[in-house]
Design an enzyme around this catalytic site. Sequence first.
Site, PDB file in Angstrom:
ATOM      1  CG  ASP A 110      -1.968   1.037   1.229  1.00 41.58           C
ATOM      2  OD1 ASP A 110      -2.162   1.678   0.176  1.00 41.58           O
ATOM      3  OD2 ASP A 110      -2.598   1.236   2.275  1.00 41.58           O
ATOM      4  CG  ASP A 112      -1.869   7.300   1.586  1.00 44.29           C
ATOM      5  OD1 ASP A 112      -1.074   8.243   1.458  1.00 44.29           O
ATOM      6  OD2 ASP A 112      -2.816   7.094   0.804  1.00 44.29           O
TER       7      ASP A 112
END
Length: 517
Positions: A110, A112
């Site tokens: 991912d 963030d």
Amino acid sequence: MAGAGLRAAVRRWLPCRGHGGPRASSSSPSCPGCGPPGPGAHCPGAPRSAPAPAPAGGAELSAHLWARYQDMRRLVHDLLPPEVCSLLNPAAIYANNEISLRDVEVYGFDYDYTLAQYADALHPEIFSAARDILIEHYKYPEGIRKYDYDPSFAIRGLHYDIQKSLLMKIDAFHYVQLGTAYRGLQPVPDEEVIDLYGGTQHIPLYQMSGFYGKGPSIKQFMDIFSLPEMALLSCVVDHFLGHSLEFDQAHLYKDVTDAIRDVHVKGLMYQWIERDMEKYILRGDETFAVLSRLVAHGKQLFLITNSPFSFVDQGMRHMVGPDWRQLFDVVIVQADKPSFFTDRRKPFRKLDEKGSLHWDRITRLEKGKIYRQGNLYDFLRLTEWRGPRVLYFGDHLYSDLADLMLRHGWRTGAIIPELEREIRIINTEQYMHSLTWQQALTGLLERMQTYQDAESQQVLAAWMKERQELSCLLNYRVDFTFYPRRTPLQHEAPLWMDQLCTGCMKTPFLGDMAHIR
């Protein structure tokens, strides 16, 4: 929130000095190994001066808890030398399942709070912006503007009962942990909580949302961005209750969540980070080191994020450099997780350098290209990256990790920033001297309930490993094998840490039971 449940929880969870089990309660009239309660009750492993029953409340209760804390601290310090308590390494990876990195061929990330770690200064910005949106666009009272973000108020994993405006902690068996319920910024008495749920602490699964329950009335806050959301929700409720303003709980909840969403959708958060990456993005050089090392050892990398390409591109240029896309075999932005993992209908679309969408059909995912949306089923079909040879890292324990492990067999790694602080508290002897009794006992209670929380119970089987930041990978060879520390079952005999810390050096009555055949 974390320290709110002590008065109710200490008497139930604080171990008996003799054997380390939970103390007796009305539902459990006797301690295992201690016999029935009474003036002569005594556990063989306990000191001969047995403590008096806990007082009912007020100043006496406070004095009693202080005394119990001092007793526990002396016992821990007597039994465990300081060097024994300093074995946990905050830069280590903690495995919940055996895995050999030699067998991992594909690493996924991912963006963030995984590749990009953000400073805590971001949360007050999100809180304040959403608060102002409520006032200016949703016409909420101006008095709400007086509230500021309190980073110590809430922790991840809490549940919110929309119709009752209750923020609380619920365990793996769907029981409300007494002493943890708040309405607004004020604690709710245990008696009132039990009364609100029909004379019980239990909440049926159909009422709960989250990993298994899909009910509409109780929501769980799991990602790091939910911290300012919980704080704002509680502040708004506090204002309405404090000024005797009538409100519909469902409308208030939706307005607050929509205001938080607007901060992201309108790009406000992206603008703050892009304006000052040095302030908000942490340890970018370590992210570059991890990715470069994996590629140098022949590993394939992919990125799946909900953030837009322009934002990801600027952040990756800041951390890695202008050629960052050459490190990744597949890059997917605006993926719309968690539906990306479950919805088969949304196709991939290609983006050009300016972020404009192409209309051609996607028949393969090419290195160096940028793709938008799509779904996991097409991703698996086009890449053939299936099963345990894939290791995916994210920060959301459900949508990023549990679904991927349970549905598709990927190995998963949880990025848990809070873990570093927890380990340092455990390791630093000075904290035992500087913490208040409430903070110290809270840490003890939290550790005793590690596998009892709803979120940890549901994703325990899904985590490959947990740690506070991605750079921990740099501490291990790319062919390293992780082994989990096996947790004893309740009926097993080895020495438990809580028994060691409470003075019992053997299982109660084990010798006396040897003659039983």
